[in-house]
Design a protein around this motif. Structure first.
Motif, PDB file in Angstrom:
ATOM      1  N   MET A   1       5.307  62.400   8.783  1.00 14.84           N
ATOM      2  CA  MET A   1       4.923  63.788   8.606  1.00 14.84           C
ATOM      3  C   MET A   1       4.356  63.958   7.196  1.00 14.84           C
ATOM      4  SD  MET A   1       7.248  67.259   8.815  1.00 14.84           S
ATOM      5  CE  MET A   1       8.300  66.919   7.432  1.00 14.84           C
ATOM      6  N   SER A   2       3.152  64.491   7.119  1.00 13.09           N
ATOM      7  CA  SER A   2       2.545  64.764   5.815  1.00 13.09           C
ATOM      8  C   SER A   2       2.526  66.268   5.576  1.00 13.09           C
ATOM      9  CB  SER A   2       1.129  64.200   5.748  1.00 13.09           C
ATOM     10  OG  SER A   2       0.265  64.916   6.598  1.00 13.09           O
ATOM     11  N   THR A   3       2.779  66.659   4.333  1.00 18.62           N
ATOM     12  CA  THR A   3       2.740  68.079   3.975  1.00 18.62           C
ATOM     13  C   THR A   3       1.755  68.284   2.830  1.00 18.62           C
ATOM     14  OG1 THR A   3       4.561  67.899   2.397  1.00 18.62           O
ATOM     15  CG2 THR A   3       5.135  68.481   4.665  1.00 18.62           C
ATOM     16  N   GLU A   4       1.150  69.451   2.838  1.00 15.38           N
ATOM     17  CA  GLU A   4       0.211  69.843   1.795  1.00 15.38           C
ATOM     18  C   GLU A   4       0.314  71.345   1.619  1.00 15.38           C
ATOM     19  OE1 GLU A   4      -4.633  69.910   1.010  1.00 15.38           O
ATOM     20  OE2 GLU A   4      -3.844  69.112   2.891  1.00 15.38           O
ATOM     21  N   THR A   5       0.232  71.793   0.382  1.00 14.19           N
ATOM     22  CA  THR A   5       0.220  73.230   0.106  1.00 14.19           C
ATOM     23  C   THR A   5      -1.133  73.590  -0.476  1.00 14.19           C
ATOM     24  OG1 THR A   5       2.584  73.200  -0.330  1.00 14.19           O
ATOM     25  CG2 THR A   5       1.377  75.109  -1.107  1.00 14.19           C
ATOM     26  N   LYS A   6      -1.751  74.618   0.085  1.00 13.89           N
ATOM     27  CA  LYS A   6      -3.052  75.086  -0.387  1.00 13.89           C
ATOM     28  C   LYS A   6      -2.921  76.520  -0.889  1.00 13.89           C
ATOM     29  CE  LYS A   6      -6.269  72.527   2.491  1.00 13.89           C
ATOM     30  NZ  LYS A   6      -7.396  72.662   3.410  1.00 13.89           N
ATOM     31  N   HIS A   7      -3.547  76.782  -2.029  1.00 10.55           N
ATOM     32  CA  HIS A   7      -3.620  78.148  -2.535  1.00 10.55           C
ATOM     33  C   HIS A   7      -4.868  78.793  -1.945  1.00 10.55           C
ATOM     34  CE1 HIS A   7      -3.945  81.042  -6.185  1.00 10.55           C
ATOM     35  NE2 HIS A   7      -3.381  81.619  -5.148  1.00 10.55           N
ATOM     36  N   GLU A   8      -4.690  79.947  -1.347  1.00  8.43           N
ATOM     37  CA  GLU A   8      -5.806  80.711  -0.791  1.00  8.43           C
ATOM     38  C   GLU A   8      -5.868  82.055  -1.523  1.00  8.43           C
ATOM     39  OE1 GLU A   8      -4.759  80.764   3.416  1.00  8.43           O
ATOM     40  OE2 GLU A   8      -5.960  78.961   3.722  1.00  8.43           O
ATOM     41  N   PRO A   9      -6.454  82.060  -2.729  1.00 10.61           N
ATOM     42  CA  PRO A   9      -6.451  83.288  -3.539  1.00 10.61           C
ATOM     43  C   PRO A   9      -7.184  84.452  -2.883  1.00 10.61           C
ATOM     44  CG  PRO A   9      -7.803  81.584  -4.563  1.00 10.61           C
ATOM     45  CD  PRO A   9      -7.116  80.955  -3.398  1.00 10.61           C
ATOM     46  N   ASP A  10      -8.187  84.172  -2.052  1.00  4.67           N
ATOM     47  CA  ASP A  10      -8.904  85.250  -1.378  1.00  4.67           C
ATOM     48  C   ASP A  10      -8.034  85.958  -0.337  1.00  4.67           C
ATOM     49  OD1 ASP A  10      -9.098  82.687  -0.098  1.00  4.67           O
ATOM     50  OD2 ASP A  10     -10.548  83.530   1.300  1.00  4.67           O
ATOM     51  N   LYS A  11      -6.951  85.292   0.096  1.00  5.15           N
ATOM     52  CA  LYS A  11      -6.016  85.882   1.050  1.00  5.15           C
ATOM     53  C   LYS A  11      -4.661  86.195   0.411  1.00  5.15           C
ATOM     54  CE  LYS A  11      -8.091  83.560   4.989  1.00  5.15           C
ATOM     55  NZ  LYS A  11      -7.897  82.591   6.077  1.00  5.15           N
ATOM     56  N   ASN A  12      -4.552  85.982  -0.905  1.00  2.88           N
ATOM     57  CA  ASN A  12      -3.302  86.219  -1.649  1.00  2.88           C
ATOM     58  C   ASN A  12      -2.120  85.508  -1.008  1.00  2.88           C
ATOM     59  OD1 ASN A  12      -4.665  87.765  -3.494  1.00  2.88           O
ATOM     60  ND2 ASN A  12      -3.939  89.710  -2.701  1.00  2.88           N
ATOM     61  N   ARG A  13      -2.283  84.196  -0.816  1.00  2.40           N
ATOM     62  CA  ARG A  13      -1.191  83.441  -0.222  1.00  2.40           C
ATOM     63  C   ARG A  13      -1.307  81.954  -0.547  1.00  2.40           C
ATOM     64  NH1 ARG A  13      -2.721  83.467   6.212  1.00  2.40           N
ATOM     65  NH2 ARG A  13      -4.512  82.087   6.050  1.00  2.40           N
ATOM     66  N   TYR A  14      -0.178  81.302  -0.384  1.00  2.00           N
ATOM     67  CA  TYR A  14      -0.098  79.853  -0.391  1.00  2.00           C
ATOM     68  C   TYR A  14       0.199  79.439   1.037  1.00  2.00           C
ATOM     69  CZ  TYR A  14      -0.034  79.818  -5.461  1.00  2.00           C
ATOM     70  OH  TYR A  14      -0.374  79.962  -6.780  1.00  2.00           O
ATOM     71  N   MET A  15      -0.510  78.438   1.515  1.00  2.00           N
ATOM     72  CA  MET A  15      -0.367  77.983   2.894  1.00  2.00           C
ATOM     73  C   MET A  15       0.236  76.578   2.894  1.00  2.00           C
ATOM     74  SD  MET A  15      -0.829  78.478   6.149  1.00  2.00           S
ATOM     75  CE  MET A  15      -1.746  79.999   6.052  1.00  2.00           C
ATOM     76  N   LEU A  16       1.227  76.376   3.741  1.00  2.00           N
ATOM     77  CA  LEU A  16       1.828  75.065   3.931  1.00  2.00           C
ATOM     78  C   LEU A  16       1.239  74.439   5.185  1.00  2.00           C
ATOM     79  CD1 LEU A  16       4.027  72.959   3.144  1.00  2.00           C
ATOM     80  CD2 LEU A  16       5.524  74.151   4.755  1.00  2.00           C
ATOM     81  N   LEU A  17       0.719  73.224   5.037  1.00  2.00           N
ATOM     82  CA  LEU A  17       0.185  72.473   6.165  1.00  2.00           C
ATOM     83  C   LEU A  17       1.095  71.283   6.430  1.00  2.00           C
ATOM     84  CD1 LEU A  17      -3.561  72.396   5.050  1.00  2.00           C
ATOM     85  CD2 LEU A  17      -2.507  73.960   6.678  1.00  2.00           C
ATOM     86  N   VAL A  18       1.414  71.067   7.685  1.00  2.00           N
ATOM     87  CA  VAL A  18       2.177  69.896   8.106  1.00  2.00           C
ATOM     88  C   VAL A  18       1.293  69.144   9.086  1.00  2.00           C
ATOM     89  CG1 VAL A  18       4.223  69.077   9.320  1.00  2.00           C
ATOM     90  CG2 VAL A  18       4.400  71.031   7.771  1.00  2.00           C
ATOM     91  N   ASP A  19       0.996  67.904   8.728  1.00  2.00           N
ATOM     92  CA  ASP A  19       0.074  67.102   9.540  1.00  2.00           C
ATOM     93  C   ASP A  19      -1.214  67.870   9.835  1.00  2.00           C
ATOM     94  OD1 ASP A  19       1.900  64.995   9.558  1.00  2.00           O
ATOM     95  OD2 ASP A  19       2.880  65.729  11.372  1.00  2.00           O
ATOM     96  N   ASP A  20      -1.745  68.506   8.772  1.00  2.00           N
ATOM     97  CA  ASP A  20      -3.009  69.258   8.818  1.00  2.00           C
ATOM     98  C   ASP A  20      -2.983  70.508   9.696  1.00  2.00           C
ATOM     99  OD1 ASP A  20      -4.332  67.518   7.030  1.00  2.00           O
ATOM    100  OD2 ASP A  20      -4.751  66.125   8.669  1.00  2.00           O
ATOM    101  N   ARG A  21      -1.791  71.008  10.047  1.00  2.00           N
ATOM    102  CA  ARG A  21      -1.683  72.242  10.841  1.00  2.00           C
ATOM    103  C   ARG A  21      -0.868  73.262  10.057  1.00  2.00           C
ATOM    104  NH1 ARG A  21      -0.680  70.873  17.033  1.00  2.00           N
ATOM    105  NH2 ARG A  21      -2.288  72.436  17.263  1.00  2.00           N
ATOM    106  N   GLU A  22      -1.273  74.524  10.147  1.00  2.00           N
ATOM    107  CA  GLU A  22      -0.562  75.592   9.447  1.00  2.00           C
ATOM    108  C   GLU A  22       0.891  75.643   9.912  1.00  2.00           C
ATOM    109  OE1 GLU A  22      -2.570  79.339   9.788  1.00  2.00           O
ATOM    110  OE2 GLU A  22      -4.424  78.541   8.961  1.00  2.00           O
TER     111      GLU A  22
END
Length: 95
Positions: A1-22
């Protein structure tokens, strides 16, 4: 399982992705010199393994390194997480 966190400033949120899925998000709003975390949510099917903690840590690390904003934790999960991680207390004491 891979995880990644992306900052989406245009949506005022941080998104967590697990195996490239929200899999989760941490919503915030900017108020002057503060970043107010308002809501954290992780997909109920993926709530094992500390994914919410992974998301919050990544978001706070980004705030620490990318801004001088003071953290305000309206979200109870973020508030509890900061309370149990003293190395992040300085973020709520900025300013």
């Amino acid at each position: 399982m891979s995880t990644e966190t992306k900052h989406e400033p245009d949506k005022n949120r941080y998104m967590l992705l697990v195996d490239d899925r929200e899999a989760g998000l941490a919503d915030y709003r900017i108020q002057g010199d503060e970043i107010v975390f308002t809501h954290t949510e992780v997909d109920p099917a993926k709530r094992q393994g500390g994914l919410a903690s992974t998301l919050v840590k990544a978001a706070l690390d980004d705030v620490r390194t990318s801004t001088t904003l003071k953290v305000v934790a309206q979200c109870p999960f973020v508030a509890d997480w900061i309370d149990t991680h003293p190395e992040y207390h300085e973020l709520v004491e900025r300013g």
